[in-house]
Design a protein around this motif. Structure first.
Motif, PDB file in Angstrom:
ATOM      1  N   GLY A  18      54.005 -26.906 -18.527  1.00 30.34           N
ATOM      2  CA  GLY A  18      52.749 -26.280 -18.961  1.00 30.34           C
ATOM      3  C   GLY A  18      51.704 -26.264 -17.857  1.00 30.34           C
ATOM      4  N   ALA A  19      52.162 -26.116 -16.608  1.00 28.10           N
ATOM      5  CA  ALA A  19      51.220 -26.060 -15.483  1.00 28.10           C
ATOM      6  C   ALA A  19      50.235 -24.896 -15.649  1.00 28.10           C
ATOM      7  CB  ALA A  19      51.994 -25.923 -14.173  1.00 28.10           C
ATOM      8  N   LEU A  20      50.676 -23.840 -16.350  1.00 25.96           N
ATOM      9  CA  LEU A  20      49.794 -22.677 -16.541  1.00 25.96           C
ATOM     10  C   LEU A  20      48.513 -23.052 -17.303  1.00 25.96           C
ATOM     11  CD1 LEU A  20      49.517 -19.595 -16.082  1.00 25.96           C
ATOM     12  CD2 LEU A  20      50.588 -19.261 -18.320  1.00 25.96           C
ATOM     13  N   TYR A  21      48.600 -24.047 -18.196  1.00 22.46           N
ATOM     14  CA  TYR A  21      47.392 -24.496 -18.897  1.00 22.46           C
ATOM     15  C   TYR A  21      46.351 -24.954 -17.869  1.00 22.46           C
ATOM     16  CZ  TYR A  21      50.196 -24.781 -23.216  1.00 22.46           C
ATOM     17  OH  TYR A  21      50.984 -24.495 -24.300  1.00 22.46           O
ATOM     18  N   ALA A  22      46.820 -25.701 -16.872  1.00 23.04           N
ATOM     19  CA  ALA A  22      45.904 -26.219 -15.853  1.00 23.04           C
ATOM     20  C   ALA A  22      45.315 -25.089 -15.018  1.00 23.04           C
ATOM     21  CB  ALA A  22      46.644 -27.208 -14.950  1.00 23.04           C
ATOM     22  N   VAL A  23      46.184 -24.148 -14.622  1.00 26.76           N
ATOM     23  CA  VAL A  23      45.729 -23.014 -13.810  1.00 26.76           C
ATOM     24  C   VAL A  23      44.637 -22.243 -14.545  1.00 26.76           C
ATOM     25  CG1 VAL A  23      46.456 -20.727 -12.991  1.00 26.76           C
ATOM     26  CG2 VAL A  23      47.841 -22.741 -12.461  1.00 26.76           C
ATOM     27  N   ARG A  24      44.880 -21.966 -15.836  1.00 25.44           N
ATOM     28  CA  ARG A  24      43.915 -21.164 -16.604  1.00 25.44           C
ATOM     29  C   ARG A  24      42.611 -21.939 -16.830  1.00 25.44           C
ATOM     30  NH1 ARG A  24      44.737 -15.922 -16.314  1.00 25.44           N
ATOM     31  NH2 ARG A  24      43.497 -15.666 -18.196  1.00 25.44           N
ATOM     32  N   LEU A  25      42.721 -23.262 -17.009  1.00 25.51           N
ATOM     33  CA  LEU A  25      41.502 -24.055 -17.196  1.00 25.51           C
ATOM     34  C   LEU A  25      40.681 -24.077 -15.897  1.00 25.51           C
ATOM     35  CD1 LEU A  25      40.683 -27.051 -19.224  1.00 25.51           C
ATOM     36  CD2 LEU A  25      40.364 -27.355 -16.779  1.00 25.51           C
ATOM     37  N   GLN A 172      46.135 -15.303 -33.217  1.00 25.10           N
ATOM     38  CA  GLN A 172      45.333 -14.393 -32.386  1.00 25.10           C
ATOM     39  C   GLN A 172      46.202 -13.291 -31.779  1.00 25.10           C
ATOM     40  OE1 GLN A 172      42.168 -14.815 -32.357  1.00 25.10           O
ATOM     41  NE2 GLN A 172      41.648 -16.994 -32.455  1.00 25.10           N
ATOM     42  N   LYS A 173      47.477 -13.286 -32.122  1.00 27.19           N
ATOM     43  CA  LYS A 173      48.440 -12.300 -31.603  1.00 27.19           C
ATOM     44  C   LYS A 173      48.458 -12.256 -30.067  1.00 27.19           C
ATOM     45  CE  LYS A 173      48.929  -9.609 -35.721  1.00 27.19           C
ATOM     46  NZ  LYS A 173      47.969 -10.237 -36.594  1.00 27.19           N
ATOM     47  N   PRO A 174      48.855 -13.367 -29.444  1.00 27.07           N
ATOM     48  CA  PRO A 174      48.886 -13.409 -27.977  1.00 27.07           C
ATOM     49  C   PRO A 174      49.830 -12.355 -27.390  1.00 27.07           C
ATOM     50  CG  PRO A 174      50.046 -15.287 -28.959  1.00 27.07           C
ATOM     51  CD  PRO A 174      49.351 -14.588 -30.068  1.00 27.07           C
ATOM     52  N   GLN A 175      49.386 -11.719 -26.296  1.00 28.03           N
ATOM     53  CA  GLN A 175      50.186 -10.667 -25.660  1.00 28.03           C
ATOM     54  C   GLN A 175      50.890 -11.186 -24.409  1.00 28.03           C
ATOM     55  OE1 GLN A 175      50.238  -7.414 -27.093  1.00 28.03           O
ATOM     56  NE2 GLN A 175      49.261  -8.647 -28.692  1.00 28.03           N
ATOM     57  N   SER A 176      50.495 -12.382 -23.959  1.00 30.60           N
ATOM     58  CA  SER A 176      51.028 -12.871 -22.689  1.00 30.60           C
ATOM     59  C   SER A 176      51.010 -14.403 -22.681  1.00 30.60           C
ATOM     60  CB  SER A 176      50.145 -12.364 -21.537  1.00 30.60           C
ATOM     61  OG  SER A 176      48.840 -12.931 -21.675  1.00 30.60           O
ATOM     62  N   MET A 177      51.675 -14.979 -21.688  1.00 27.10           N
ATOM     63  CA  MET A 177      51.644 -16.441 -21.534  1.00 27.10           C
ATOM     64  C   MET A 177      50.210 -16.893 -21.261  1.00 27.10           C
ATOM     65  SD  MET A 177      55.059 -17.890 -20.163  1.00 27.10           S
ATOM     66  CE  MET A 177      54.872 -17.816 -18.400  1.00 27.10           C
ATOM     67  N   GLU A 178      49.455 -16.046 -20.540  1.00 24.41           N
ATOM     68  CA  GLU A 178      48.058 -16.389 -20.234  1.00 24.41           C
ATOM     69  C   GLU A 178      47.243 -16.482 -21.528  1.00 24.41           C
ATOM     70  OE1 GLU A 178      49.900 -14.500 -18.294  1.00 24.41           O
ATOM     71  OE2 GLU A 178      49.675 -15.518 -16.357  1.00 24.41           O
ATOM     72  N   ASP A 179      47.503 -15.567 -22.472  1.00 24.23           N
ATOM     73  CA  ASP A 179      46.791 -15.618 -23.765  1.00 24.23           C
ATOM     74  C   ASP A 179      47.086 -16.946 -24.475  1.00 24.23           C
ATOM     75  OD1 ASP A 179      45.836 -13.093 -23.350  1.00 24.23           O
ATOM     76  OD2 ASP A 179      47.133 -12.104 -24.805  1.00 24.23           O
ATOM     77  N   LEU A 180      48.361 -17.352 -24.438  1.00 20.09           N
ATOM     78  CA  LEU A 180      48.740 -18.608 -25.095  1.00 20.09           C
ATOM     79  C   LEU A 180      48.036 -19.787 -24.427  1.00 20.09           C
ATOM     80  CD1 LEU A 180      52.565 -17.992 -25.563  1.00 20.09           C
ATOM     81  CD2 LEU A 180      50.922 -18.391 -27.393  1.00 20.09           C
ATOM     82  N   ALA A 181      48.035 -19.787 -23.097  1.00 22.55           N
ATOM     83  CA  ALA A 181      47.393 -20.887 -22.366  1.00 22.55           C
ATOM     84  C   ALA A 181      45.885 -20.891 -22.617  1.00 22.55           C
ATOM     85  CB  ALA A 181      47.693 -20.756 -20.875  1.00 22.55           C
ATOM     86  N   ASP A 182      45.281 -19.695 -22.648  1.00 21.72           N
ATOM     87  CA  ASP A 182      43.826 -19.605 -22.837  1.00 21.72           C
ATOM     88  C   ASP A 182      43.401 -20.121 -24.207  1.00 21.72           C
ATOM     89  OD1 ASP A 182      43.585 -18.630 -20.329  1.00 21.72           O
ATOM     90  OD2 ASP A 182      43.062 -16.578 -20.890  1.00 21.72           O
ATOM     91  N   PHE A 183      44.296 -20.011 -25.182  1.00 23.34           N
ATOM     92  CA  PHE A 183      43.982 -20.549 -26.506  1.00 23.34           C
ATOM     93  C   PHE A 183      43.749 -22.061 -26.407  1.00 23.34           C
ATOM     94  CE2 PHE A 183      45.153 -22.541 -30.495  1.00 23.34           C
ATOM     95  CZ  PHE A 183      44.529 -21.752 -31.443  1.00 23.34           C
ATOM     96  N   ILE A 184      44.616 -22.741 -25.680  1.00 22.01           N
ATOM     97  CA  ILE A 184      44.480 -24.201 -25.539  1.00 22.01           C
ATOM     98  C   ILE A 184      43.266 -24.539 -24.672  1.00 22.01           C
ATOM     99  CG2 ILE A 184      45.606 -26.281 -24.595  1.00 22.01           C
ATOM    100  CD1 ILE A 184      46.785 -25.232 -27.266  1.00 22.01           C
ATOM    101  N   VAL A 185      43.074 -23.775 -23.598  1.00 31.31           N
ATOM    102  CA  VAL A 185      41.917 -24.028 -22.722  1.00 31.31           C
ATOM    103  C   VAL A 185      40.618 -23.846 -23.517  1.00 31.31           C
ATOM    104  CG1 VAL A 185      40.692 -23.257 -20.653  1.00 31.31           C
ATOM    105  CG2 VAL A 185      43.189 -23.382 -20.650  1.00 31.31           C
ATOM    106  N   GLY A 186      40.588 -22.811 -24.355  1.00 28.76           N
ATOM    107  CA  GLY A 186      39.404 -22.578 -25.191  1.00 28.76           C
ATOM    108  C   GLY A 186      39.156 -23.749 -26.135  1.00 28.76           C
ATOM    109  N   ARG A 187      40.238 -24.286 -26.689  1.00 27.81           N
ATOM    110  CA  ARG A 187      40.101 -25.459 -27.570  1.00 27.81           C
ATOM    111  C   ARG A 187      39.513 -26.642 -26.816  1.00 27.81           C
ATOM    112  NH1 ARG A 187      39.623 -23.959 -32.534  1.00 27.81           N
ATOM    113  NH2 ARG A 187      41.519 -23.330 -33.561  1.00 27.81           N
ATOM    114  N   VAL A 188      39.990 -26.831 -25.592  1.00 29.40           N
ATOM    115  CA  VAL A 188      39.476 -27.944 -24.766  1.00 29.40           C
ATOM    116  C   VAL A 188      37.980 -27.737 -24.513  1.00 29.40           C
ATOM    117  CG1 VAL A 188      39.561 -29.005 -22.472  1.00 29.40           C
ATOM    118  CG2 VAL A 188      41.696 -28.437 -23.662  1.00 29.40           C
TER     119      VAL A 188
END
Ligand SMILES: Cc1cc2nc3c(=O)[nH]c(=O)nc-3n(C[C@H](O)[C@H](O)[C@H](O)COP(=O)(O)O)c2cc1C
Length: 206
Positions: A18-25, A172-188
């Protein structure tokens, strides 16, 4: 951005998937003008390479972001620390920071934090964040979880940490891996009261 809304955040990246979570954050935080002290564990670096093709040794992070996602203005300052550097500023409670986020958080780092075993800068900075009663947010990633993982999660939660599991929602009907990661980043960010527009607010039927 006003002085009050600008945050100084510690971000730790460890060797869970889940390194993408870190990148997006990091992307969202720097673009929103927040200053970030970043520490990446050895396995965190490995996962950034394997999952995101980001080699922090050879690539400048800003240039890498521009290449991958298009140019953007980043007014936040990024300071990199070495995992071995236990005399870094963020290893001391006297250095004021608003909060710390471990994203993604491996079960090994979780165990270290739960035990107060501050053997590297990630664990030490988390230990300091808890003792100074500042917000600590962990984004753990492992599946399935054994009883030791669950007990460690309870232990850190009791000590004051907030657990934001890497469990993106799909409504939220994610369209990409970035959308999925951004959901968690937004929660944080929401947990830390940091304004963001990473996903639209839930539209209730009432
Ligand atoms: C490809 C790969 C994926 C991994 N994924 C996870 C994971 O999702 N969760 C986890 O707790 N550990 C995972 N690990 C194991 C950790 O990287 C390992 O326990 C490491 O010691 C963690 O150290 P750190 O917390 O200091 O980064 C993974 C390892 C590799 C090589």
């Amino acid at each position: 951005m006003s002085v009050e809304s600008k945050k100084r955040l510690i971000v730790a990246v460890t060797g869970a998937s889940g390194a993408l979570y870190a990148v997006r954050l990091l992307k969202a935080g720097l673009e929103s003008g927040h200053d970030i002290d970043l520490v990446v564990s050895d396995y965190g670096k490995r996962l950034l390479i394997e999952e995101c093709d980001l080699n922090l040794k050879t690539a400048e992070f800003g240039a890498w972001l521009d290449e991958r996602y298009g140019p953007a203005k980043r007014t936040g300052k990024l300071t990199l620390h070495r995992e071995q550097d236990l005399d870094a500023s963020i290893a001391s409670g006297s250095q004021r920071r608003h909060a710390m986020i471990v994203i993604p958080c491996s079960m090994k780092t979780l165990a270290g934090i739960a035990a107060g075993f501050a053997a590297n800068l990630v664990e030490r900075a988390a230990d300091v964040t808890l003792k100074e009663r500042r917000p600590l947010v962990l984004v753990p990633r492992e599946t399935p979880l054994n009883l030791i993982h669950l007990e460690n999660l309870m232990r850190v939660a009791r000590a004051g940490a907030t657990i934001v599991p890497a469990m993106p929602g799909f409504y939220q009907k994610p369209q990409s891996m970035e959308d999925l990661a951004d959901f968690i980043v937004g929660r944080v960010f929401s947990v830390l009261d940091i304004p963001h527009q990473l996903f639209p607010a839930w539209k209730s039927s009432d």
